[in-house]
Write an enzyme that holds these catalytic residues in place. Sequence first.
Site, PDB file in Angstrom:
ATOM      1  N   VAL A   1       1.068  -1.138  -0.077  1.00 20.78           N
ATOM      2  CA  VAL A   1      -0.599  -0.229   0.039  1.00 20.78           C
ATOM      3  C   VAL A   1       0.922   0.836  -0.249  1.00 20.78           C
ATOM      4  CG1 VAL A   1      -2.201  -0.819   0.926  1.00 20.78           C
ATOM      5  CG2 VAL A   1      -0.496  -0.142   2.431  1.00 20.78           C
TER       6      VAL A   1
ATOM      7  N   ASN B   1      -7.155  -0.725   5.382  1.00 19.20           N
ATOM      8  CA  ASN B   1      -7.483  -1.565   6.866  1.00 19.20           C
ATOM      9  C   ASN B   1      -5.756  -1.879   7.513  1.00 19.20           C
ATOM     10  OD1 ASN B   1      -7.791  -3.498   8.663  1.00 19.20           O
ATOM     11  ND2 ASN B   1      -6.460  -5.045   7.559  1.00 19.20           N
TER      12      ASN B   1
ATOM     13  N   SER C   1      -7.841   3.983  15.551  1.00 18.09           N
ATOM     14  CA  SER C   1      -7.217   2.884  16.890  1.00 18.09           C
ATOM     15  C   SER C   1      -7.749   3.691  17.744  1.00 18.09           C
ATOM     16  CB  SER C   1      -6.163   2.217  17.045  1.00 18.09           C
ATOM     17  OG  SER C   1      -5.838   2.216  18.487  1.00 18.09           O
TER      18      SER C   1
ATOM     19  N   TYR D   1       2.540   5.507  16.926  1.00 17.28           N
ATOM     20  CA  TYR D   1       1.786   4.585  16.337  1.00 17.28           C
ATOM     21  C   TYR D   1       0.511   5.013  17.074  1.00 17.28           C
ATOM     22  CZ  TYR D   1      -1.898   0.825  16.020  1.00 17.28           C
ATOM     23  OH  TYR D   1      -2.210  -0.138  15.766  1.00 17.28           O
TER      24      TYR D   1
ATOM     25  N   ALA E   1       0.399   8.707  16.979  1.00 17.27           N
ATOM     26  CA  ALA E   1       0.091   9.286  16.225  1.00 17.27           C
ATOM     27  C   ALA E   1      -0.274   9.711  15.260  1.00 17.27           C
ATOM     28  CB  ALA E   1       0.692  10.386  16.537  1.00 17.27           C
ATOM     29  N   SER E   2      -0.561   8.421  14.374  1.00 17.18           N
ATOM     30  CA  SER E   2       0.013   8.091  13.064  1.00 17.18           C
ATOM     31  C   SER E   2      -2.052   7.488  12.830  1.00 17.18           C
ATOM     32  CB  SER E   2       0.677   6.466  12.464  1.00 17.18           C
ATOM     33  OG  SER E   2      -0.080   5.606  13.172  1.00 17.18           O
ATOM     34  N   LYS E   3      -2.335   6.821  13.649  1.00 18.38           N
ATOM     35  CA  LYS E   3      -4.030   6.861  14.365  1.00 18.38           C
ATOM     36  C   LYS E   3      -5.099   8.459  14.390  1.00 18.38           C
ATOM     37  CE  LYS E   3      -4.050   2.595  13.521  1.00 18.38           C
ATOM     38  NZ  LYS E   3      -4.360   2.024  12.056  1.00 18.38           N
TER      39      LYS E   3
ATOM     40  N   ILE F   1      -7.694  -6.973  19.678  1.00 23.63           N
ATOM     41  CA  ILE F   1      -8.458  -7.030  19.145  1.00 23.63           C
ATOM     42  C   ILE F   1      -7.638  -8.722  18.700  1.00 23.63           C
ATOM     43  CG2 ILE F   1      -9.463  -8.278  16.530  1.00 23.63           C
ATOM     44  CD1 ILE F   1     -11.379  -5.547  18.878  1.00 23.63           C
TER      45      ILE F   1
HETATM   46  N1  LIG Z   1      -5.685  -6.048  17.011  1.00 24.46           N
HETATM   47  C1  LIG Z   1      -5.838  -4.433  17.387  1.00 24.46           C
HETATM   48  O1  LIG Z   1      -5.797  -4.625  18.787  1.00 24.46           O
HETATM   49  C2  LIG Z   1      -6.331  -3.168  16.490  1.00 24.46           C
HETATM   50  C3  LIG Z   1      -6.338  -2.127  17.787  1.00 24.46           C
HETATM   51  C4  LIG Z   1      -6.382  -1.197  16.448  1.00 24.46           C
HETATM   52  C5  LIG Z   1      -6.324  -0.397  16.009  1.00 24.46           C
HETATM   53  N2  LIG Z   1      -5.704  -1.820  14.655  1.00 24.46           N
HETATM   54  C6  LIG Z   1      -5.910  -1.712  13.338  1.00 24.46           C
HETATM   55  O2  LIG Z   1      -6.646  -2.333  12.170  1.00 24.46           O
HETATM   56  C7  LIG Z   1      -6.070  -2.669  11.247  1.00 24.46           C
HETATM   57  C8  LIG Z   1      -5.860  -3.917  11.365  1.00 24.46           C
HETATM   58  O3  LIG Z   1      -4.783  -4.234  12.208  1.00 24.46           O
HETATM   59  P1  LIG Z   1      -4.749  -6.566  12.816  1.00 24.46           P
HETATM   60  O4  LIG Z   1      -4.743  -6.397  13.930  1.00 24.46           O
HETATM   61  O5  LIG Z   1      -5.737  -6.937  11.847  1.00 24.46           O
HETATM   62  O6  LIG Z   1      -3.484  -6.174  12.407  1.00 24.46           O
HETATM   63  P2  LIG Z   1      -2.531  -7.632  11.526  1.00 24.46           P
HETATM   64  O7  LIG Z   1      -2.752  -8.691  12.228  1.00 24.46           O
HETATM   65  O8  LIG Z   1      -0.809  -7.043  11.787  1.00 24.46           O
HETATM   66  O9  LIG Z   1      -2.559  -7.731   9.914  1.00 24.46           O
HETATM   67  C9  LIG Z   1      -1.723  -6.168   9.857  1.00 24.46           C
HETATM   68  C10 LIG Z   1      -2.154  -6.411   8.397  1.00 24.46           C
HETATM   69  O10 LIG Z   1      -2.135  -5.515   7.315  1.00 24.46           O
HETATM   70  C11 LIG Z   1      -1.175  -5.813   6.210  1.00 24.46           C
HETATM   71  N3  LIG Z   1       0.405  -4.383   6.063  1.00 24.46           N
HETATM   72  C12 LIG Z   1       1.402  -4.570   6.702  1.00 24.46           C
HETATM   73  N4  LIG Z   1       1.599  -3.451   5.641  1.00 24.46           N
HETATM   74  C13 LIG Z   1       0.952  -3.585   4.594  1.00 24.46           C
HETATM   75  C14 LIG Z   1       1.848  -2.814   3.749  1.00 24.46           C
HETATM   76  N5  LIG Z   1       2.906  -1.736   3.767  1.00 24.46           N
HETATM   77  N6  LIG Z   1       1.224  -2.639   2.685  1.00 24.46           N
HETATM   78  C15 LIG Z   1       0.024  -4.072   2.576  1.00 24.46           C
HETATM   79  N7  LIG Z   1      -1.023  -4.978   3.609  1.00 24.46           N
HETATM   80  C16 LIG Z   1      -0.109  -4.027   4.330  1.00 24.46           C
HETATM   81  C17 LIG Z   1      -0.563  -7.124   6.695  1.00 24.46           C
HETATM   82  O11 LIG Z   1       0.173  -8.250   5.996  1.00 24.46           O
HETATM   83  P3  LIG Z   1       1.649  -8.479   5.997  1.00 24.46           P
HETATM   84  O12 LIG Z   1       0.773  -9.997   6.409  1.00 24.46           O
HETATM   85  O13 LIG Z   1       2.441  -8.850   4.785  1.00 24.46           O
HETATM   86  O14 LIG Z   1       2.336  -8.146   7.128  1.00 24.46           O
HETATM   87  C18 LIG Z   1      -1.646  -7.411   7.332  1.00 24.46           C
HETATM   88  O15 LIG Z   1      -3.226  -8.193   6.723  1.00 24.46           O
HETATM   89  C19 LIG Z   1      -4.707  -2.281  11.802  1.00 24.46           C
HETATM   90  O16 LIG Z   1      -5.040  -0.299  11.024  1.00 24.46           O
HETATM   91  C20 LIG Z   1      -4.651  -1.490  13.213  1.00 24.46           C
HETATM   92  O17 LIG Z   1      -3.936  -0.425  12.956  1.00 24.46           O
HETATM   93  C21 LIG Z   1      -6.031  -3.146  15.431  1.00 24.46           C
END
Ligand SMILES: NC(=O)c1ccc[n+]([C@@H]2O[C@H](COP(=O)([O-])OP(=O)(O)OC[C@H]3O[C@@H](n4cnc5c(N)ncnc54)[C@H](OP(=O)(O)O)[C@@H]3O)[C@@H](O)[C@H]2O)c1
Length: 240
Positions: free
Chosen positions: A57, A83, A135, A148, A150-152, A181
């Site tokens: 991305v 996402n 987030s 992190y 700040a980015s969110k 999550i």
């Molecule tokens: N889990 C939580 O508690 C939580 C809380 C708050 C917010 N969030 C937000 O929710 C979203 C999803 O989080 P998640 O928990 O599902 O995270 P995750 O399990 O770490 O998955 C992150 C996903 O983003 C992809 N990704 C990262 N960098 C990328 C890039 N440069 N190009 C394309 N894909 C990329 C990863 O691909 P790869 O497999 O190739 O790395 C993976 O599919 C994120 O924006 C995260 O900040 C999550």
Amino acid sequence: MLLAGKIALITGTNRGIGRAAAELFVENGALVYANARGEGSLADQASDRLIPLYFDVTDAQAAKAAVMRIKKEQGRLDCLVNNAGVMKDALIGMIDAHTVRDIFAVNVFAVMELLQLAARVMKKQNSGSIINLASIVGVNGNAGQLAYSASKGAVVAMTRTAAKELAPFNIRVNAVAPGMIDTDMFRSIGESRVAEQIARIGMRRLGTPAETARTCLYLASDLSAYVTGQIIGVDGGAIV
Ligand SMILES: NC(=O)c1ccc[n+]([C@@H]2O[C@H](COP(=O)([O-])OP(=O)(O)OC[C@H]3O[C@@H](n4cnc5c(N)ncnc54)[C@H](OP(=O)(O)O)[C@@H]3O)[C@@H](O)[C@H]2O)c1
């Protein structure tokens, strides 16, 4: 079938919340263009309703080519779910510029780029829904997450601004703000800290990717037809 006939682009769908969202959107009748950066990583999910789009991305040219391909093949784009995200924790004084750039490249700059690309298509059709994964820490802050959070926080501001600017074109822009999550990202804090973190959640359990995806489904569907500029927490009553 809340998304019957709708065309969606979801980033980061090979695992976690993105994967759950892609599956739920397909179950609800959408045609999903599913992004992942690992070539072939969606082979087990691909179908006539889930079309893999492999690109990083942060590659603006590749993102543009992806949106142009969707426009060419479908003539429209109804929903973008920004996402894909990365999280790297460090205490103040220990954060290098390289880490900040890496986090902002994925969590902010790529989101802004895709938002603009999608908005161009959506403006022409006078409809659309853009959903950004923010987030809870982008609203409340959290020790150890200066870059992190700040980015969110930027995602939250971007969502509210884009909602105002795009509302006249019938394009809705909302953010989902997850708490904790159960995904690889959350587990990356280390097993020893997981129990401590769960104690800070009112409901005393982690959320699931599917529970987060259901809020994305609501925002993508016509159930939320008059909802825009909102930051919707999915956090089980978490205190950060
Ligand atoms: N889990 C939580 O508690 C939580 C809380 C708050 C917010 N969030 C937000 O929710 C979203 C999803 O989080 P998640 O928990 O599902 O995270 P995750 O399990 O770490 O998955 C992150 C996903 O983003 C992809 N990704 C990262 N960098 C990328 C890039 N440069 N190009 C394309 N894909 C990329 C990863 O691909 P790869 O497999 O190739 O790395 C993976 O599919 C994120 O924006 C995260 O900040 C999550």
